[in-house]
Motif scaffolding. Structure first.
Motif, short mmCIF file in Angstrom:
data_model
loop_
_atom_site.label_atom_id
_atom_site.label_comp_id
_atom_site.label_asym_id
_atom_site.label_seq_id
_atom_site.Cartn_x
_atom_site.Cartn_y
_atom_site.Cartn_z
N TRP A 187 -6.55 -9.88 37.81
CA TRP A 187 -6.88 -9.35 36.31
C TRP A 187 -7.63 -8.22 36.44
N TYR A 188 -8.59 -7.69 37.22
CA TYR A 188 -9.29 -6.60 37.29
C TYR A 188 -8.25 -5.54 37.61
N ILE A 189 -7.30 -5.67 38.40
CA ILE A 189 -6.25 -4.69 38.86
C ILE A 189 -5.36 -4.55 37.69
N ALA A 190 -4.88 -5.53 36.83
CA ALA A 190 -3.99 -5.46 35.61
C ALA A 190 -4.71 -4.43 34.58
N LYS A 191 -6.15 -4.79 34.58
CA LYS A 191 -6.80 -4.07 33.39
C LYS A 191 -7.03 -2.73 33.78
N GLY A 192 -7.61 -2.40 35.16
CA GLY A 192 -7.82 -1.02 35.54
C GLY A 192 -6.60 -0.28 35.99
N ALA A 193 -5.56 -0.76 36.68
CA ALA A 193 -4.39 -0.13 37.06
C ALA A 193 -3.14 -0.98 36.78
N PRO A 194 -2.84 -0.76 35.51
CA PRO A 194 -1.57 -1.73 34.99
C PRO A 194 -0.51 -1.29 35.68
N PHE A 195 -0.26 -0.04 35.79
CA PHE A 195 1.04 0.40 36.76
C PHE A 195 1.27 -0.37 37.92
N VAL A 196 0.02 -0.51 38.43
CA VAL A 196 0.27 -1.23 39.99
C VAL A 196 0.87 -2.79 39.86
N PHE B 143 4.45 -4.38 40.67
CA PHE B 143 4.47 -5.59 41.69
C PHE B 143 5.28 -6.65 41.08
N LEU B 144 5.19 -6.87 39.67
CA LEU B 144 5.98 -8.12 39.10
C LEU B 144 7.46 -7.54 39.00
N HIS B 145 7.54 -6.41 38.88
CA HIS B 145 9.06 -5.88 38.64
C HIS B 145 9.75 -5.86 40.16
N ALA B 146 8.84 -5.60 40.96
CA ALA B 146 9.43 -5.48 42.61
C ALA B 146 9.91 -6.98 42.77
N LEU B 147 8.91 -8.19 42.39
CA LEU B 147 9.53 -9.38 42.57
C LEU B 147 10.68 -9.66 41.85
N ARG C 169 0.45 -3.72 27.74
CA ARG C 169 -0.08 -3.75 29.14
C ARG C 169 -0.34 -5.30 29.48
N PRO C 170 0.09 -5.58 30.93
CA PRO C 170 -0.23 -6.82 31.44
C PRO C 170 -1.59 -7.28 31.06
N TRP C 171 -1.85 -8.62 30.86
CA TRP C 171 -2.84 -9.15 30.20
C TRP C 171 -3.42 -8.92 28.86
N ASP C 172 -2.89 -8.08 28.19
CA ASP C 172 -3.25 -7.79 26.69
C ASP C 172 -2.87 -9.20 26.07
N GLN C 173 -1.78 -9.62 26.54
CA GLN C 173 -1.22 -11.10 26.41
C GLN C 173 -1.17 -11.98 27.65
N ARG C 174 -1.08 -13.20 27.59
CA ARG C 174 -1.30 -14.14 28.81
C ARG C 174 0.00 -13.76 29.60
N VAL C 175 -0.05 -13.48 31.06
CA VAL C 175 1.13 -13.36 31.73
C VAL C 175 1.84 -14.90 32.06
N CYS C 176 3.02 -14.91 32.05
CA CYS C 176 3.69 -16.19 32.08
C CYS C 176 3.89 -16.48 33.68
#
Length: 528
Positions: A276-285, A289-293, A312-319
């Motif tokens: 969650w910290y990564i998603a909020k601080g470095a959303p492109f990372v 990663f999600l897109h690579a999978l 951005r990720p976690w502005d709403q819940r990630v499914c």
């Protein structure tokens, strides 16, 4: 005309409203910490489990890993990363049975009104909880039907473990032309397998893109339906391992099953918070990663069109998609995702604004929840309605000016159970503190203008934005701040000062008498 049967011979030490995860977890702590208490659980559903009894649509499952979503004191007995609804319900029933309080749970009992009595010469201040029995799901079966029976239960403490949405009905928007549609239009929350029957070969359009839609698509495709998920806006979807490798590793290293569960739980919580910290601080990372999978199943064009949200990720819940099941259904089972807007429903299905018609026998509205705090019960003090929107949540557990009333609200960005258990442990600490000092009543006191106020649930999900006006607020500093961060909240709830901006006994009752009401009584708390 309804009848009333008022209980006057005794006062419960505690009444828990809700027999889902939060209620079962708190009851476990009460059994071990206060064995002499007289207490009870009531629940509006016809079985325990809360959400996991309400939702019965295909594929219903948790949206958090079961290492952290399971009760911290009871290991999850299955191998899957996520838990399906039936297994979760059975697991909670087993937990209640093992702790010996199944007989304390009263089902089919809806809480209609909760009134705080500030003065009673015999029993002292207490809550009068008016319940209605013989109620079932459905907006047409509301508990004010003529044959219902009202019962008033007295309790010194009331805990509302009933979540924050309406179990009777989800959010069902009106679609232009829906009267013309010749098939079936059903909200996901009202899906009953025994009524729907076999879906093999059925053309199904799911309207929505949240966790429910992401769950429905692969489940219906596996059952043989021709399924299309129609979304206006994409959602972030993370492919997870189908089986929980972290818990498997710790069970291998630690022979004691309960100890392994606790370590795995800490491991999962820490990992989730770091992500969650990564998603909020470095959303492109995080998004990269999600897109690579997703590239394991989808083309770059599909990912850009259908799985790249404008937020951005976690502005709403990630499914979550265990084993990438939604992507596999698209690649191997002919399931489709269409990103477009609806023009109207037509007899043969759903017409889009570009003129395309998605043919359908069944349209499932996976359009979200209806926010409803405290189970829809009216809150009054000495019979005067309390305006909850003018109250403020204390540590996200208590409500300003309402003595001995607590509630559970989980995290929006991680497992519900993590905060439910933190809440239970905080309440146990508070209650022990009061018992040891001979205090019977406690209430938080909001300081006023020196603390800023903001919405309790700060999240972009539609069902939250639609209903923020009906909930208590939160402050902008501790202890009035409800953080979406387990690692930062744990020290406060597990170790924090129990007396800061709290009053007890007569002072707490006086604060309740000064609460602002819907009718505009005294302004003990400033309005927003």
């Amino acid at each position: 005309m309804s009848t009333s049967d008022t209980t006057t011979d005794h006062v419960l030490d505690l009444l828990i409203v809700g027999a889902g995860i939060a209620g079962i977890d708190l009851a476990h702590h009460v059994v071990s910490e206060f064995p002499g208490w007289n207490w009870r659980i009531v629940d509006s559903n016809d079985d325990i489990g809360g959400t996991w009894n309400t939702f019965t649509y295909p594929g219903i499952r948790s949206d958090s890993d079961m290492a952290s979503f399971a009760l911290p004191y009871k290991p999850w007995p299955h191998k899957g990363t996520l838990g399906d609804g039936e297994h979760i319900r059975e697991y909670l029933r087993d937990a209640a049975r093992e702790d010996g309080f199944l007989q304390r749970i009263q089902l089919n009992t809806w809480v209609k009104r909760i009134n705080y009595v500030t003065s009673d010469a015999v029993t002292g201040p207490h809550w009068e909880v008016t319940t209605v029995q013989a109620w079932r799901h459905g907006p047409d079966d509301r508990p004010d039907a003529p044959e219902t029976v009202e019962t008033v239960t007295r309790a010194r403490r009331v805990h509302l473990a009933c979540g924050y949405y309406d179990h009777r009905a989800g959010f069902q928007p009106y679609f232009d032309g829906q009267e013309d549609f010749t098939g079936q239009l059903v909200h996901a929350q009202q899906w009953r397998p025994e009524e729907q029957g076999d879906v093999t070969g059925r053309r199904i359009v799911i309207i929505g893109s949240g966790a429910t839609a992401v769950t429905l698509l692969p489940a219906l495709a596996e059952d043989g339906a021709q399924v299309t998920m129609l979304q206006r806006t994409p959602t972030w979807v993370a492919a997870l391992p189908r089986f929980d490798t972290i818990s498997t590793i710790w069970r291998t290293l630690i022979p004691n099953r309960r100890a392994a569960h606790k370590v795995a739980r800490v491991n999962h919580i820490t990992r989730d918070m770091v992500q969650w910290y990564i998603a909020k601080g470095a959303p492109f990372v995080f998004s990269g990663f999600l897109h690579a999978l997703q590239l394991l199943w989808l083309s770059p064009a599909q990912i850009r069109r259908d799985f790249t949200p404008p937020y951005r990720p976690w502005d709403q819940r990630v499914c979550k998609a265990p084993g990438g099941d939604i992507f596999a259904a698209i690649k191997h089972r002919g399931a489709k995702v269409v990103t477009a807007t609806i023009d109207r429903l037509v007899p043969e299905g759903v017409r889009l604004t570009d003129g395309t018609v998605l043919e359908a026998d069944t349209v499932i509205a996976a359009t979200g929840l209806q926010l409803q705090l405290f189970g829809g019960a009216g809150i009054t003090v000495d019979g005067q309605p309390v305006d909850l929107s003018r109250t403020v949540a204390y540590r996200g557990v208590l409500v300003s000016g309402l003595p001995n009333l607590s509630f559970t609200v989980g995290y929006l960005n991680q497992s519900w159970t993590t905060r439910a258990d933190l809440t239970a442990r905080y309440l146990v600490r508070l209650w022990h503190h009061m018992v040891n000092r001979g205090e019977k009543v406690a209430a938080p006191v909001f300081p006023g203008d020196e603390v800023g106020r903001r919405p309790l649930l700060e999240f972009e999900a539609g069902y939250i934005r639609r209903s923020q006006h009906i909930t208590p607020r939160q402050g902008d500093r501790s202890p009035w701040l409800y953080r979406q961060d387990y690692l930062r909240e744990w020290p406060e709830l597990a170790r924090g000062d129990l007396t800061v901006e709290m009053v007890f006994d007569d002072a707490a009752v006086d604060v309740a008498r000064a609460l602002p009401s819907v009718a505009g009584r005294s302004a003990g708390v400033p309005s927003t």
